[in-house]
Design an enzyme around this catalytic site. Structure first.
Site, PDB file in Angstrom:
ATOM      1  N   ALA A 101       0.844  -1.209   0.000  1.00 30.38           N
ATOM      2  CA  ALA A 101       0.000   0.000   0.000  1.00 30.38           C
ATOM      3  C   ALA A 101       0.868   1.244   0.000  1.00 30.38           C
ATOM      4  CB  ALA A 101      -0.901  -0.008   1.231  1.00 30.38           C
ATOM      5  N   LYS A 114       8.300   3.437  15.978  1.00 30.13           N
ATOM      6  CA  LYS A 114       8.552   3.722  17.407  1.00 30.13           C
ATOM      7  C   LYS A 114       7.670   4.843  17.930  1.00 30.13           C
ATOM      8  CE  LYS A 114      11.659   6.198  15.045  1.00 30.13           C
ATOM      9  NZ  LYS A 114      12.501   5.966  13.919  1.00 30.13           N
ATOM     10  N   VAL A 156      13.467  -0.304  17.517  1.00 27.76           N
ATOM     11  CA  VAL A 156      14.597   0.215  18.307  1.00 27.76           C
ATOM     12  C   VAL A 156      15.881  -0.420  17.793  1.00 27.76           C
ATOM     13  CG1 VAL A 156      15.614   0.444  20.606  1.00 27.76           C
ATOM     14  CG2 VAL A 156      13.122   0.390  20.356  1.00 27.76           C
ATOM     15  N   ILE A 165      19.672  -4.306  15.112  1.00 24.13           N
ATOM     16  CA  ILE A 165      20.151  -4.936  16.361  1.00 24.13           C
ATOM     17  C   ILE A 165      19.020  -5.690  17.054  1.00 24.13           C
ATOM     18  CG2 ILE A 165      21.208  -4.505  18.614  1.00 24.13           C
ATOM     19  CD1 ILE A 165      22.186  -1.811  17.510  1.00 24.13           C
ATOM     20  N   ASP A 189      13.342  11.165  19.002  1.00 27.38           N
ATOM     21  CA  ASP A 189      13.465   9.793  18.496  1.00 27.38           C
ATOM     22  C   ASP A 189      14.040   8.879  19.590  1.00 27.38           C
ATOM     23  OD1 ASP A 189      13.874   7.906  15.971  1.00 27.38           O
ATOM     24  OD2 ASP A 189      15.792   7.929  17.019  1.00 27.38           O
ATOM     25  N   LYS A 241      12.317   5.610  21.785  1.00 26.25           N
ATOM     26  CA  LYS A 241      12.961   4.300  21.941  1.00 26.25           C
ATOM     27  C   LYS A 241      13.192   3.981  23.422  1.00 26.25           C
ATOM     28  CE  LYS A 241      14.988   4.738  17.355  1.00 26.25           C
ATOM     29  NZ  LYS A 241      16.096   5.338  16.579  1.00 26.25           N
TER      30      LYS A 241
HETATM   31  N1  HSE Z   1      16.621   8.791  12.783  1.00 24.66           N
HETATM   32  C1  HSE Z   1      17.050   7.597  13.443  1.00 24.66           C
HETATM   33  C2  HSE Z   1      18.530   7.687  13.767  1.00 24.66           C
HETATM   34  C3  HSE Z   1      16.851   6.355  12.649  1.00 24.66           C
HETATM   35  O1  HSE Z   1      19.199   8.634  13.393  1.00 24.66           O
HETATM   36  O2  HSE Z   1      19.002   6.767  14.402  1.00 24.66           O
HETATM   37  C4  HSE Z   1      15.503   5.771  12.795  1.00 24.66           C
HETATM   38  O3  HSE Z   1      15.183   5.444  14.096  1.00 24.66           O
END
Ligand code: HSE
Length: 438
Positions: free
Chosen positions: A46, A106, A133, A137, A202, A206
């Site tokens: 989509a 996230k 996250v 990894i 961000d 996480k």
């Molecule tokens: N923008 C994030 C980073 C990547 O620089 O790690 C995606 O989570």
């Protein structure tokens, strides 16, 4: 052997990760089918705009703008669109229609995770999010499964590649934060609007996900204390290196006891911190990510690798696809979110930590004694002081770098405020927490 029907997979989003997921599903379909015990059929992708330029790895005939119909015909829905809406609505639709859901979103998990988990549990579906996250990894499954029998005490995570690249470049190559950010943008690490990376948003999302899993407690994003890197200067990075530290943007998730009330709870916070050069996290260079974890029985563990990137993140998504598909074949209940501990989330003032404070002070007799008095008045013990002498002039200033022993965050903050107000202090030029040194 009983032949299981093909499992129908719907992909929402065809960006860098989505294109690689589609390519790997199409390329390695037979091998994955062998691992699962059923064929994995990508039935559609989509997108918002059929004509937008995109990776040729996605066959044009799979593209559709009708996400709802695609979702309703799928066994497994992979959401790689990002953002809150319509991703939340689509995942609710998928779960309510009995599909398993895989997401790398996230922001959505950190804000609407409990709601999604509740529906998944009610309908007996699975919600997997290994790619949310640390990109490639494996950290979600180790926390949820491998360490489920242990007690995690602390997580120190470098979970944002853009800011790690910027701080590392300032350390290794010199230059200002703006120069390093420009380089990160040119290399495609930083977004056109890098606010979410630079301001720690961000990383905070996480941190909320990691802390919830590690401490079996719902950790709302708004209770994650957040300070970004926008005020980190080259002078701080140089001075840190001289003192045996590197500056890293850390997500710190800890089980702590408030020193005043004795209440046990969870602290989740994101801020720049000084990490000793001997700590494994100091060796995490460039845009890589790492999660350093301390558990009661397991001791210290570190998970390291690519925190972003299309194909790397696709690896984590495909792992989730195989897990979800296996359960379709074998049967069994969905994975419930483990929030049974339900510990209180404690504010930053409950944290006990160490500071390194850099001051410009008047260079005359008695100044050091006055500064030492301010620390002792707030119950903060000084561990080390280094003075760079000023000139012989009467109005000379000297630079003092003061490291503290562990103390309550509130006492440390009050000490810094008192230093700022002191007539012998010309300027408080740097205040950074020290992590990973004990
Ligand atoms: N923008 C994030 C980073 C990547 O620089 O790690 C995606 O989570």
């Amino acid at each position: 052997m009983i032949e299981y029907r093909n499992l129908r997979i719907a992909l929402l989003g065809a960006g860098a990760v989505g294109a690689q997921v589609a390519a790997l599903l199409l390329e390695h379909g037979d091998e994955l089918a062998g691992r699962v015990g059923a064929g994995l059929e990508l039935v559609g992708v989509a997108v918002r705009d059929l004509d937008a330029p995109r990776d040729p790895a996605i066959p044009k005939q799979l593209l559709t703008t009708d996400a709802r119909s695609l979702i309703l015909g799928a066994d497994i829905v992979i959401e790689l669109m990002g953002g809150i809406e319509p991703a939340r609505e689509y995942l609710m639709l998928a779960l309510n229609s009995g599909a398993d859901v895989i997401t790398a979103n996230k922001a959505l998990l950190a804000t609407h995770g409990p709601e999604l988990f509740e529906v998944a549990e009610q309908v007996g579906a699975q919600l997997y999010y290994e790619a949310a996250v640390g990109g490639a990894i494996p950290i979600i499954r180790p926390l949820r499964d491998s360490l489920a029998g242990d007690r995690v005490h602390r997580i120190l995570g470098i979970v944002n590649g853009t800011t790690n690249y910027i701080l590392d470049r300032m350390d290794v190559e010199g230059g200002t934060l703006d120069e390093a950010l420009a380089a990160a943008t040119e290399l495609g690490y930083a977004e056109a609007d890098p606010t979410a990376d630079i301001e720690g948003i961000d990383a905070a999302q996480k941190a909320a996900i990691l802390a919830s899993l590690a401490f079996h407690t719902t950790v709302p994003l708004e209770l994650v204390h957040r300070e970004g890197i926008s005020r980190v200067t080259h002078a701080q990075v140089v001075s840190a290196r001289k003192a045996g530290f590197v500056v890293k943007l850390l997500a710190v998730c800890e089980r702590i006891i408030d020193p005043e009330t004795g209440i046990e709870g969870v602290s989740a916070r994101v801020h720049p911190a000084l990490v000793p050069v001997t700590h494994p996290l100091a060796a995490v260079h460039g845009a890589n990510n790492a999660v350093f974890l301390e558990a009661e029985a397991a001791g210290s563990l570190m998970f390291y690798g690519a925190g972003a990137g299309g194909i790397q993140t696709a690896s984590a998504v495909l792992g989730d696809v195989v897990s979800a598909a296996r359960r379709h074949v074998i049967g069994g209940p969905g994975v419930a979110e483990s929030t049974n501990a339900n510990l209180p989330i404690l504010p930053i003032s409950s944290v006990v930590t160490r500071y390194q404070i850099t001051l410009e002070v008047a260079d005359r007799p008695g100044v050091l004694a006055q500064i030492a008095t301010l620390f002792s008045e707030h119950g903060v013990s000084v561990e080390a002081v280094e003075q760079t002498p000023g000139s012989e002039r009467a109005d000379a200033t000297a630079t003092l770098v003061i490291g503290t022993h562990r103390a309550a965050e509130g006492a440390l903050a009050d000490t810094v405020a008192a230093l700022g107000a002191s007539e012998v202090v010309t300027a408080v030029t740097s205040v950074l927490r020290v992590e990973g040194a004990d």
